[in-house]
Design a protein around this motif. Sequence first.
Motif, PDB file in Angstrom:
ATOM      1  N   GLY A   1      44.700  27.791  47.691  1.00 45.50           N
ATOM      2  CA  GLY A   1      44.172  28.396  46.482  1.00 45.50           C
ATOM      3  C   GLY A   1      43.086  27.528  45.892  1.00 45.50           C
ATOM      4  N   ILE A   2      42.721  27.820  44.642  1.00 46.03           N
ATOM      5  CA  ILE A   2      41.727  27.031  43.920  1.00 46.03           C
ATOM      6  C   ILE A   2      42.473  26.067  43.004  1.00 46.03           C
ATOM      7  CG2 ILE A   2      39.721  27.089  42.410  1.00 46.03           C
ATOM      8  CD1 ILE A   2      39.333  28.514  45.120  1.00 46.03           C
TER       9      ILE A   2
ATOM     10  N   GLU B   1      40.097  29.578  30.710  1.00 41.60           N
ATOM     11  CA  GLU B   1      41.187  30.425  31.192  1.00 41.60           C
ATOM     12  C   GLU B   1      41.102  30.592  32.712  1.00 41.60           C
ATOM     13  OE1 GLU B   1      43.630  31.788  29.421  1.00 41.60           O
ATOM     14  OE2 GLU B   1      42.918  31.103  27.448  1.00 41.60           O
ATOM     15  N   VAL B   2      42.258  30.649  33.345  1.00 41.94           N
ATOM     16  CA  VAL B   2      42.299  30.945  34.783  1.00 41.94           C
ATOM     17  C   VAL B   2      41.770  32.360  35.002  1.00 41.94           C
ATOM     18  CG1 VAL B   2      43.839  31.388  36.732  1.00 41.94           C
ATOM     19  CG2 VAL B   2      44.170  29.351  35.310  1.00 41.94           C
ATOM     20  N   PRO B   3      40.755  32.531  35.845  1.00 42.20           N
ATOM     21  CA  PRO B   3      40.147  33.864  36.027  1.00 42.20           C
ATOM     22  C   PRO B   3      40.999  34.768  36.911  1.00 42.20           C
ATOM     23  CG  PRO B   3      39.085  32.269  37.466  1.00 42.20           C
ATOM     24  CD  PRO B   3      40.065  31.487  36.641  1.00 42.20           C
ATOM     25  N   ARG B   4      41.025  36.049  36.565  1.00 49.47           N
ATOM     26  CA  ARG B   4      41.757  37.028  37.369  1.00 49.47           C
ATOM     27  C   ARG B   4      40.819  37.968  38.126  1.00 49.47           C
ATOM     28  NH1 ARG B   4      47.332  37.817  36.336  1.00 49.47           N
ATOM     29  NH2 ARG B   4      47.089  39.959  37.096  1.00 49.47           N
ATOM     30  N   THR B   5      39.529  37.986  37.749  1.00 43.32           N
ATOM     31  CA  THR B   5      38.534  38.791  38.467  1.00 43.32           C
ATOM     32  C   THR B   5      37.381  37.886  38.889  1.00 43.32           C
ATOM     33  OG1 THR B   5      37.177  39.365  36.547  1.00 43.32           O
ATOM     34  CG2 THR B   5      39.111  40.765  36.986  1.00 43.32           C
ATOM     35  N   TRP B   6      36.611  38.350  39.877  1.00 38.83           N
ATOM     36  CA  TRP B   6      35.481  37.540  40.344  1.00 38.83           C
ATOM     37  C   TRP B   6      34.421  37.403  39.256  1.00 38.83           C
ATOM     38  CZ3 TRP B   6      35.358  34.114  43.933  1.00 38.83           C
ATOM     39  CH2 TRP B   6      34.128  33.602  44.381  1.00 38.83           C
ATOM     40  N   ASP B   7      34.226  38.434  38.470  1.00 40.82           N
ATOM     41  CA  ASP B   7      33.282  38.329  37.350  1.00 40.82           C
ATOM     42  C   ASP B   7      33.717  37.240  36.381  1.00 40.82           C
ATOM     43  OD1 ASP B   7      31.558  40.245  38.267  1.00 40.82           O
ATOM     44  OD2 ASP B   7      32.367  41.863  37.015  1.00 40.82           O
ATOM     45  N   GLU B   8      35.005  37.183  36.095  1.00 42.25           N
ATOM     46  CA  GLU B   8      35.521  36.119  35.216  1.00 42.25           C
ATOM     47  C   GLU B   8      35.334  34.751  35.855  1.00 42.25           C
ATOM     48  OE1 GLU B   8      39.582  37.088  34.437  1.00 42.25           O
ATOM     49  OE2 GLU B   8      39.108  38.756  33.078  1.00 42.25           O
TER      50      GLU B   8
ATOM     51  N   PRO C   1      38.854  30.100  51.658  1.00 45.78           N
ATOM     52  CA  PRO C   1      38.818  31.111  50.603  1.00 45.78           C
ATOM     53  C   PRO C   1      37.912  32.294  50.941  1.00 45.78           C
ATOM     54  CG  PRO C   1      37.611  29.150  49.903  1.00 45.78           C
ATOM     55  CD  PRO C   1      38.342  28.791  51.164  1.00 45.78           C
ATOM     56  N   LEU C   2      36.871  32.068  51.746  1.00 45.97           N
ATOM     57  CA  LEU C   2      36.000  33.166  52.147  1.00 45.97           C
ATOM     58  C   LEU C   2      36.794  34.199  52.957  1.00 45.97           C
ATOM     59  CD1 LEU C   2      32.389  32.713  53.559  1.00 45.97           C
ATOM     60  CD2 LEU C   2      33.917  34.466  54.458  1.00 45.97           C
ATOM     61  N   LEU C   3      37.590  33.727  53.913  1.00 46.53           N
ATOM     62  CA  LEU C   3      38.386  34.640  54.741  1.00 46.53           C
ATOM     63  C   LEU C   3      39.499  35.295  53.939  1.00 46.53           C
ATOM     64  CD1 LEU C   3      38.661  32.584  58.043  1.00 46.53           C
ATOM     65  CD2 LEU C   3      37.245  34.583  57.631  1.00 46.53           C
ATOM     66  N   THR C   4      40.122  34.522  53.053  1.00 40.02           N
ATOM     67  CA  THR C   4      41.176  35.094  52.219  1.00 40.02           C
ATOM     68  C   THR C   4      40.605  36.184  51.323  1.00 40.02           C
ATOM     69  OG1 THR C   4      42.329  32.965  52.247  1.00 40.02           O
ATOM     70  CG2 THR C   4      43.008  34.543  50.576  1.00 40.02           C
ATOM     71  N   MET C   5      39.416  35.962  50.797  1.00 40.87           N
ATOM     72  CA  MET C   5      38.761  36.981  49.975  1.00 40.87           C
ATOM     73  C   MET C   5      38.491  38.243  50.801  1.00 40.87           C
ATOM     74  SD  MET C   5      35.063  36.958  48.053  1.00 40.87           S
ATOM     75  CE  MET C   5      35.546  35.880  46.711  1.00 40.87           C
ATOM     76  N   ALA C   6      38.003  38.066  52.029  1.00 41.38           N
ATOM     77  CA  ALA C   6      37.728  39.229  52.877  1.00 41.38           C
ATOM     78  C   ALA C   6      38.993  40.032  53.139  1.00 41.38           C
ATOM     79  CB  ALA C   6      37.088  38.782  54.183  1.00 41.38           C
ATOM     80  N   ALA C   7      40.102  39.337  53.355  1.00 38.25           N
ATOM     81  CA  ALA C   7      41.377  40.023  53.580  1.00 38.25           C
ATOM     82  C   ALA C   7      41.837  40.729  52.317  1.00 38.25           C
ATOM     83  CB  ALA C   7      42.425  39.019  54.034  1.00 38.25           C
TER      84      ALA C   7
ATOM     85  N   PHE D   1      45.390  28.274  41.358  1.00 41.71           N
ATOM     86  CA  PHE D   1      45.408  29.716  41.109  1.00 41.71           C
ATOM     87  C   PHE D   1      44.910  30.467  42.340  1.00 41.71           C
ATOM     88  CE2 PHE D   1      41.297  28.369  39.142  1.00 41.71           C
ATOM     89  CZ  PHE D   1      40.397  29.234  39.754  1.00 41.71           C
ATOM     90  N   PRO D   2      45.382  31.705  42.532  1.00 47.35           N
ATOM     91  CA  PRO D   2      44.966  32.504  43.686  1.00 47.35           C
ATOM     92  C   PRO D   2      43.559  33.045  43.502  1.00 47.35           C
ATOM     93  CG  PRO D   2      46.405  33.794  42.294  1.00 47.35           C
ATOM     94  CD  PRO D   2      46.359  32.413  41.695  1.00 47.35           C
ATOM     95  N   LEU D   3      42.970  33.522  44.584  1.00 46.22           N
ATOM     96  CA  LEU D   3      41.635  34.097  44.493  1.00 46.22           C
ATOM     97  C   LEU D   3      41.645  35.312  43.571  1.00 46.22           C
ATOM     98  CD1 LEU D   3      40.233  33.904  48.120  1.00 46.22           C
ATOM     99  CD2 LEU D   3      39.554  32.579  46.131  1.00 46.22           C
ATOM    100  N   PRO D   4      40.640  35.424  42.722  1.00 47.40           N
ATOM    101  CA  PRO D   4      40.589  36.552  41.786  1.00 47.40           C
ATOM    102  C   PRO D   4      40.362  37.892  42.501  1.00 47.40           C
ATOM    103  CG  PRO D   4      39.137  34.752  41.087  1.00 47.40           C
ATOM    104  CD  PRO D   4      39.553  34.455  42.490  1.00 47.40           C
ATOM    105  N   ASP D   5      40.657  38.974  41.794  1.00 43.38           N
ATOM    106  CA  ASP D   5      40.285  40.307  42.281  1.00 43.38           C
ATOM    107  C   ASP D   5      38.764  40.377  42.405  1.00 43.38           C
ATOM    108  OD1 ASP D   5      42.887  41.268  42.383  1.00 43.38           O
ATOM    109  OD2 ASP D   5      42.844  42.013  40.326  1.00 43.38           O
ATOM    110  N   VAL D   6      38.292  41.059  43.438  1.00 44.29           N
ATOM    111  CA  VAL D   6      36.858  41.053  43.718  1.00 44.29           C
ATOM    112  C   VAL D   6      36.190  42.376  43.358  1.00 44.29           C
ATOM    113  CG1 VAL D   6      35.082  40.597  45.453  1.00 44.29           C
ATOM    114  CG2 VAL D   6      37.291  39.411  45.581  1.00 44.29           C
ATOM    115  N   THR D   7      36.651  43.474  43.934  1.00 48.79           N
ATOM    116  CA  THR D   7      35.907  44.727  43.827  1.00 48.79           C
ATOM    117  C   THR D   7      36.456  45.696  42.782  1.00 48.79           C
ATOM    118  OG1 THR D   7      37.277  45.867  45.474  1.00 48.79           O
ATOM    119  CG2 THR D   7      35.420  44.565  46.296  1.00 48.79           C
ATOM    120  N   GLY D   8      37.655  45.454  42.296  1.00 48.73           N
ATOM    121  CA  GLY D   8      38.313  46.432  41.437  1.00 48.73           C
ATOM    122  C   GLY D   8      39.122  47.426  42.234  1.00 48.73           C
ATOM    123  N   SER D   9      38.902  47.438  43.555  1.00 49.39           N
ATOM    124  CA  SER D   9      39.694  48.308  44.435  1.00 49.39           C
ATOM    125  C   SER D   9      40.097  47.553  45.701  1.00 49.39           C
ATOM    126  CB  SER D   9      38.904  49.566  44.793  1.00 49.39           C
ATOM    127  OG  SER D   9      37.674  49.230  45.416  1.00 49.39           O
TER     128      SER D   9
END
Length: 469
Positions: free
Chosen positions: A182-183, A196-203, A233-239, A325-333
């Motif tokens: 994680g990060i 704050e720990v971010p939950r989305t990529w925008d955050e 983290p790049l691969l985890t984000m892709a998954a 913290f885990p990787l944030p949500d990226v796309t919203g979907s």
Amino acid sequence: MPHTPRITRRDLLRAAALAPVAGALAACATPAAKPTASSAAPAATSAANPLGVPGDKPLEVWIFDGGFGQDYAKNIHQPLFKAKYPGVEIKHNSTKEITKVLQPRFAGGNPPDVIDNSGANAMDFGALAQDGQLQDLTPLLDAPSWDDPATKVRDTIDPAVVELGTYDGKFSVLGYVNYIFGIWYSQKVFRDNGWEVPRTWDEFLKLNETIKKSGKMAPFTYAGKHPQYLYEPLLTMAAKIGGNEVLVNLDNLEDGAWTAEPMKAAAAAWAEIGAKYLMEGTAGLDHVQTQTAQNKYKVAMLPSGSWLENEQKTTTPDDFEYGMFPLPDVTGSDKLPYGTLHTTPGENFIVPSKGANPRAGMEYLRAMLSKKAAGDFSELVKTVSVVKGAGEGRQLSPGAASASKAMTEAGANTVTYRWQTWYAQLKDEAMAATGQLMSGGLTPDKYLERLQKKADEIKNDSSIKKFRR
């Protein structure tokens, strides 16, 4: 610090034919004749000695002296083994250079009995498996556990250990630690600054911008000399974006796996971090230097695994309070939910098939997998073992507690990948290319095209054994 090997399988096989054994990085074995298990006759098996350990034959153990050190082996595992087998002399050794020191031993036909095959210079598991150098550890799985004769060893460990340690249908690599990726950050720093720990990529991007503008420290870094810390983290984000099949396709060398849309989105996201928010000089620093910079409050965040806290124990301020913290949500979907983690069994132990005392080697692993040994280990080195329930009632450090909490919250939403331990050549290419991506030397598209080309080369090379998930 866990790493995977930098020597290719082809190099291993070629070296056996071209290089003298002494003083060279000789191959694991010549490919002409595959070795079989040691011919040494085991002692009679019994309830007290289920694996048939000879009571008076020495046991040679080699430990990777990295992030977890070697004290756990000397002060926890070996005394436990000796208490049961006092007549067995344990020859303890350690090194940071596993391949350099031990590969000639494999070529010479006299490898040691137990090896913690970890670190930047670990031997290539795929090559070892291809050459028949790994003892089949199925008898260990089917043996009664150290703690409870009514429970088999296989039922005391996370199932992923067996899945990821199986090569050619045989369980032959025991991952002892649950690496949780994680990060990582200082909970104290975030608290003191109101971050704050971010939950989305925008955050996450806004947090990087806020930290950058504060002038207090750089927002982000990674081990520039070891770019696998960033492709993780790049691969985890892709998954997370596209589902676990993204990583399965990479492992299986599927056509176009590296250039799939989730990979493109992840590469573009991390290239932006590389362009805007990296600590100055990151590319020239190793893992210890970047991690120490974080301990000195020069940088806020970095990607790593759950060995980090113990590895940095000599430089971490008392009130630093590691968190992950885990990787944030990226796309919203995203196909996988918030909290999805990359986890994998690590700190990989093997018993060489041509060692002098493989039965004692397997018994050593059985002792390691006792609740006491695994619990003592977790407490000593501030991490989480693969033995179920070993951490219960233990006083975990802030980082280990944070990672354990994230693991619990992730539940079944965990991912992993195996290509880097199956195909060392692809790992080498990914490391080099990821460094260039993060420094702006490759566009995201060119980065993925380069890795797809290397994966295709491996797929079409009949001399390289292929593995599948």
